[in-house]
Design a protein around this motif. Sequence first.
Motif, PDB file in Angstrom:
ATOM      1  N   VAL B 122       0.857  -1.205   0.000  1.00  0.00           N
ATOM      2  CA  VAL B 122       0.000   0.000   0.000  1.00  0.00           C
ATOM      3  C   VAL B 122       0.884   1.244   0.000  1.00  0.00           C
ATOM      4  O   VAL B 122       0.686   2.173  -0.804  1.00  0.00           O
ATOM      5  CB  VAL B 122      -0.934  -0.011   1.243  1.00  0.00           C
ATOM      6  N   GLY B 123       1.910   1.264   0.828  1.00  0.00           N
ATOM      7  CA  GLY B 123       2.815   2.429   0.864  1.00  0.00           C
ATOM      8  C   GLY B 123       3.487   2.634  -0.479  1.00  0.00           C
ATOM      9  O   GLY B 123       3.546   3.744  -1.024  1.00  0.00           O
ATOM     10  N   LEU B 124       3.960   1.531  -1.064  1.00  0.00           N
ATOM     11  CA  LEU B 124       4.671   1.648  -2.351  1.00  0.00           C
ATOM     12  C   LEU B 124       3.735   2.171  -3.438  1.00  0.00           C
ATOM     13  O   LEU B 124       4.123   3.035  -4.234  1.00  0.00           O
ATOM     14  CB  LEU B 124       5.220   0.276  -2.765  1.00  0.00           C
ATOM     15  N   LEU B 126       1.169   4.140  -3.157  1.00  0.00           N
ATOM     16  CA  LEU B 126       0.963   5.599  -2.995  1.00  0.00           C
ATOM     17  C   LEU B 126       2.097   6.354  -3.671  1.00  0.00           C
ATOM     18  O   LEU B 126       1.879   7.304  -4.439  1.00  0.00           O
ATOM     19  CB  LEU B 126       0.930   5.945  -1.499  1.00  0.00           C
ATOM     20  N   ILE B 127       3.331   5.891  -3.428  1.00  0.00           N
ATOM     21  CA  ILE B 127       4.488   6.622  -3.979  1.00  0.00           C
ATOM     22  C   ILE B 127       4.520   6.473  -5.499  1.00  0.00           C
ATOM     23  O   ILE B 127       4.668   7.448  -6.240  1.00  0.00           O
ATOM     24  CB  ILE B 127       5.785   6.074  -3.338  1.00  0.00           C
ATOM     25  N   ALA B 130       1.944   8.713  -7.189  1.00  0.00           N
ATOM     26  CA  ALA B 130       2.334  10.134  -7.189  1.00  0.00           C
ATOM     27  C   ALA B 130       3.383  10.344  -8.285  1.00  0.00           C
ATOM     28  O   ALA B 130       3.342  11.321  -9.041  1.00  0.00           O
ATOM     29  CB  ALA B 130       2.906  10.498  -5.818  1.00  0.00           C
ATOM     30  N   THR B 133       1.756  10.523 -11.743  1.00  0.00           N
ATOM     31  CA  THR B 133       1.102  11.823 -12.041  1.00  0.00           C
ATOM     32  C   THR B 133       2.163  12.852 -12.398  1.00  0.00           C
ATOM     33  O   THR B 133       1.979  13.659 -13.301  1.00  0.00           O
ATOM     34  CB  THR B 133       0.334  12.300 -10.782  1.00  0.00           C
ATOM     35  N   GLN B 231      -4.696   7.552  -9.908  1.00  0.00           N
ATOM     36  CA  GLN B 231      -4.782   8.276  -8.618  1.00  0.00           C
ATOM     37  C   GLN B 231      -5.638   7.476  -7.655  1.00  0.00           C
ATOM     38  O   GLN B 231      -6.349   6.566  -8.053  1.00  0.00           O
ATOM     39  CB  GLN B 231      -5.434   9.653  -8.837  1.00  0.00           C
ATOM     40  N   MET B 233      -5.266   5.173  -5.477  1.00  0.00           N
ATOM     41  CA  MET B 233      -5.097   3.707  -5.385  1.00  0.00           C
ATOM     42  C   MET B 233      -5.829   2.987  -6.527  1.00  0.00           C
ATOM     43  O   MET B 233      -6.172   1.808  -6.374  1.00  0.00           O
ATOM     44  CB  MET B 233      -5.616   3.185  -4.031  1.00  0.00           C
TER      45      MET B 233
END
Lengths: 500, 311, 395, 326
Positions: B122-124, B126-127, B130, B133, B231, B233
Amino acid sequence: MADNSNVLARFENMYKYFGITHAVDGVTLEVTRGEIHGLVGENGSGKSTLLSLIAGIRRPDSGKMTVNGQDYAPHDNTQASQRGVSMIVQEINTLAGLTVAENIFLGQEHLFTKYGFRNIKKMNEMAREYLNKAGLDLIKPDEEISHYSLEQRKLIEMVKASYIKPELLMIDETSTALSHDGRDEMYKLMKDTRARNGSVLLISHDLQEIFQFCDRITIMRDGRVVDTVNAKDVDEDKLKALMVGRDVSGHYYREDYGTPISDKVVLRTKGLTCPGHFENIDLELHEGEILGLGGLSESGMHEIGRAIFGIEYDVTGDVIIGDKKVEGIQQTMHAGLGYVSKNRDVESLFAKASIADNINVTCMDKLSRGIYLSPRKMKKFADESTHTLSVKMRDVDQLVGELSGGNKQKVALTKWMARGTKIFVMDSPTRGIDVAVKAVIYDLLTKLKDQGCSMIVISEELLELIGVCDRILVTKDGRIVDEFLRSPDLSEETIVKSMI
Amino acid sequence: MSKSKRVLHALMPFLALVLAYVIFKIIEPARFGSPSGLFLLLQQAMIQSLLACGLYFILTMGVFDLTVGAVAMISAILGTMAGNAIGWAGMIPVSIVTALAMSMISSQLMIRLKAPPMIISVGLVLIYEALSTKLIQGKYSLPIDDEFRILGQAPWVLIPGIVLILVSMVLISRSKFGLYIHAIGSNTEIAKNTGINVTKYQTLAWLFCGLCAAIYGIVNTCYTSSVAYAQNMASATSVFKPMMACMFATAFRKYLNPMISVLIGCFFLNLVSNGLLCMGLESSLQNVVVGLAMIVIVRFSNKSRKYDVSK
Amino acid sequence: MKKFKKLLAILLALLMVLSLAACSGGDDEQTDEPGGEQTDDENGGDTSEPKYKIGYTFPDGATAGLAGDAAAALKLAAEALNIEILFGASQDLSAEGTITTVENFIAAGCDAVICCNFSESSMVQISKLCDDAGVYFAQFYRTLSDEDVIATVEASDYYVGRVHEDEYGTAYALAEAMIDAGCQNLAMLSSVHGDNTYETRASGYRDACAEHGVNIIIEEWDQTTDTVTNTTTNILAAYPEVDGFLLINCSFAPYVLAAMENTGTILPMCGVDFDTTLLEMIENETITAIAGGHHNDPLFALLLVYNALEGAFDSSEYPIDVLNNMITISSVEEYEDYATYFANGLNDPENGQAYNKEEIQQMTITYNPDFTVQDILDAASSISIADVMERHAAE
Amino acid sequence: MDKTKLKRIGTALAPFLGLILLIALFAILTDGASIQLSNFKLLINQTFTLVLVCTGVFGVMTLGMMDLSCGTVVCICCFMVAKVCQVNIFVGLVTALLTGIGMGAFNGFTTSILKMPSFLATLCLQYIITGLMTQLIASAAVTVPAELYFFDEFWYKLPLVLVLLIGAYFLFRHTKLGHYMRMVGSNETAAIFSGINVRKIKMISYTMAGGLCAVSGFLVAIRSGTAAVTSGTDMMFNSMIALTLGGFPNGGGAKARFSAPIVGSFMFCVLNNGLSILGVSSTTQAFIKGAIFLFMVILMAENVKTAVSSGIKKIFGGKEKASEIN
């Protein structure tokens, strides 16, 4: 000792510590070519740990190992087998989801792989050949292994251990998982290895087996080698005395004999059957009685204990406590029965939880008035109950995982005693525990007996059963074959005769 | 297990397909199930199973990695940028190298750390989202030059799919790598004891999954002519569908080569959504059918008993 | 570079703080206090203290084409009028996400907020928030049609007004263009259900088709860029009689075209919202009619609230309803003019946009004493590519 | 003895310390804007929906299981509130609550009785609900009837959420159920053999999670005034991030503290609020959130935690001798 060519393998002052327990504490052992070398000792004496060091499953903290004169430090089974050292263990060592042939050659794929691609046909043929040589022609190499019974999987493991023609074959209490003809298979394998001038290192509880095959026997106790003797110039009693390290009759068992047992039956089983483990077991437990259940470990006695508590699969027949038939864990516990499991780390203790949590988990009904449960009361209750067995700990909030084996067993027992259980089923309560704590547990049993509790004690150590129980039932191949009453002249030999 | 029983089990996935086809054919005979329509569905399934094949290698080891969608997207973005500049010579190497690098990062994090892979992914994600984008600055989606579109048209789009499925079939059943993946999935402790270098093969599985994600990214971008950022997730939720196809494959692993049942799984999902479309309903109703079908399939394929623990 | 330095400071400080929390979580107490250094304050830069802080709920230019052009226009206006614009932080444009963004703007001390509410009813919440905080607010891309929503929102004397397009009329015209091009059976593709603009456009399409006896065979909602190509292919296969596509937003256009090229049947399609990738589609006439270019809507909303803050209006004139017309493009030259003069904000902010700095300043009371609200209304209704070229080409 | 007592207090207070430090940091960076009273009220208001879902998911994760369907359960309950309340307010609220509890019970059924892995079971439910939602909201977004807006007042919502949180705390800390949940989380086999009806515990904790999601759906409905497919959908990932920020041990079990969901959701909202007050662009904000989340996960991982704490011991020369006596 002169390093003559006759020595196959030599292990010098080997050390291995698990936290505070000294599993292997400076062991020196020598195995000569063409011999079957027995290794005996009580549970927790470090035998299995030593073997796991030699087989490469674990790394020794210190010590030198040599095979055929060259240095030897394997990191896993495959490296060990490349040096001609292979091992058969008691637990399942084959992988579900893979076929029989894949299991046999796991780690040795280079025999039939070119550029990373396995030649499945060749693999199956080779497997077929080895299986036939071992007389297992009804096992199909391309079949998935989980379709076969535990025993067949163990035989497949033996084929895996033997197809590399090992120079040093190590067997760790495997016979207990085998039926009669499976055991003959194993003995044949041991004789072949000796005939090839290789050698066998055998760990077994079955002293008959030791005397029947072994040339020399090494006795271990509490992580150290006591002595290495020739099989011929020692008999069973002397061997047992060396193993236990004190005279057999030892003061720490019960002294009273002939105490009357009330004939009020608290627990009765009728026609208890579990296919493959045991069939129509009818036993009665009287109030205040310590009933022993003895026999070889695969004779079904462990499964009977689990069936009484209600955690064994597809069991028919009924368990009656008092006058009510009970089914499943909740009803059994409600009727006042408690089960102390043999495999305490997985089945009875919460390693990452505090001692207070472990003890209170079974006594919730006593602690909570209505719904409310005060943490203060829980802590006080847990603190008091640890005094009965004087568990050595920092405080009640210490994690159970940090305790020693003995203290863990004390917590496992306190958990049920604090609940006020009247009937206990204890499966090898003193397994892997040092002698000091064993004494505490034995006199706990007598204290519980005086309080009117009744107990079924299941154990593989006949000495323990003789010393503690009022009545001993012997199980063999899933049936109760004999019954002995407590008496001073009862000896192991009389019981062993009906066990084997 | 008798021969006939095993053949029957091997046919079950195909029966599921035929059943779905018959049901929708009865409800909507005119619109549903025309040969060209089925070919298009197979084509779509072939593209989706590119990702599902790679994902299977990781799922067999009991790991739920949600970053695979983001890896495919970012490698497609960078590949398209390079492709638009240099052409094929730019597109393929850049996207494969990016995907392998990203898979290396997620694999080392998930193998070395003792934290559940799902939470790390989940953390990866998100990065990575971003990052995606930031890469497509100012435009809604990054178009791809027309020369690449050929890979999205009929005959060519099937080739990467067929090649990859064949390669994976051989890898899974014939190669040492496939055997060790199953061994690690079955019991990591015993696998380690028999001398299998667990971390090496886990990393290899992740890298192969990264490679599949890169190929999926390329083919999908050529098929849809442009690649968009994700975006909220979105790339993680897009991985759930191929995961369902992989679960379908694991259920029939013993009887049929998993790569075939992965393709069948994807085809089954497309068949259902197309059937609903032909009935004039929202194709997202397909999620209901997929959810229910998965519960039924997993319930039959797992034989856990009373006291087994399934977390 | 000021922004980047501050960002780095945040990230480092945050990681330090959280590591302290987690370590002490794992083990014994951590004693020393992290020294939170004082960052240099906001206005060290060249311009004097910015007059106002205005919140704009859409994310900044880094994302979609339409939002990108709008953000560029706002940044130019910020320089021209010396104000600071806070862009929407969360990418979650759902009803609740927008409300949270407005709340954060109020907390950040914004003097005014221009918002694009997801749905009509969420406007009631936003008006309540702004009313309590005494912050002027205006809508962009949105209008109000529900009576009791209008009643509550317009009761607030901080509601400056709204700038919106005739979504329904534009959609209606686009559908008519498709019908003129001879389409009989149409398919509609749209993204998320429930978004106010998309629903109005959909009703525009439906009414136009109903009145002209053309039927919409299939509507597929909740499409995303991943799924729309497959859905289009399946529609073409299952509904051979479809001869045209109505798109709610043009961001799907390249994906639908790709599906058509894959299956070899090129059909006309129309949609709203421009995107820079549409040039070659107009060249090879794959797109019949397109409307959009209304990215100056937020600029007008900004001007409304700015003038309200400057006291240009008295509350009787509220709510000001500004109709911003959409631009339709049908030829390549038109598109090229559009791309160079109208929506070139990203690479030529000064004069690549509809209004340069002076023109923006002219539409405010501060720089143009005899400014009236009519100036904005005329600008919004007269805006077109020709109008911009004639104003800018003159210099 | 005080050494270990200090350590235990330290572990209990650590998450709160993290929260206070985070608030202090943003106060400095936003030159005091973030610690105005109005901002605090606003912050708490934003946390309401997340903290309820987090508490529900916390109950499930203490068992060592996962709940991926919480976002969609919030969505369908929000839809029920909007749709059915148009008929009659009371009936609407009851249906929403029952739907939430029903969905939770369905999760409990598939995980405990059908014995499906919790990741897959809750994922299936999420799929089923999203599919239904698009069909249910065929027309325009469903608007919440105006009568409900009065409840969207801070001083009405605060007591409701506080009552639920205190109830959950009482349940978790002071009842058999809460104790059993922690036990099942740390060793499920031993829990079964200690007489805990694990199936019942799983069913109850999933149903409770469903109920809490229903209330959260109600709050989302009256706050945003509308029900759409997108309402509440990112709750699943946000609750996971919030719980990790709150210091929830990765595998659940006995070390799960009730402060995790409360502190975690607060930290999450403070982070969001602070970053948007600073006007950080949305993509950078996602980047920061991901970086911090990953940093926390790495720190919470077992082997890293022991490495870090042994490192600290070396630096501060901790004199703690081997405490356990053989």
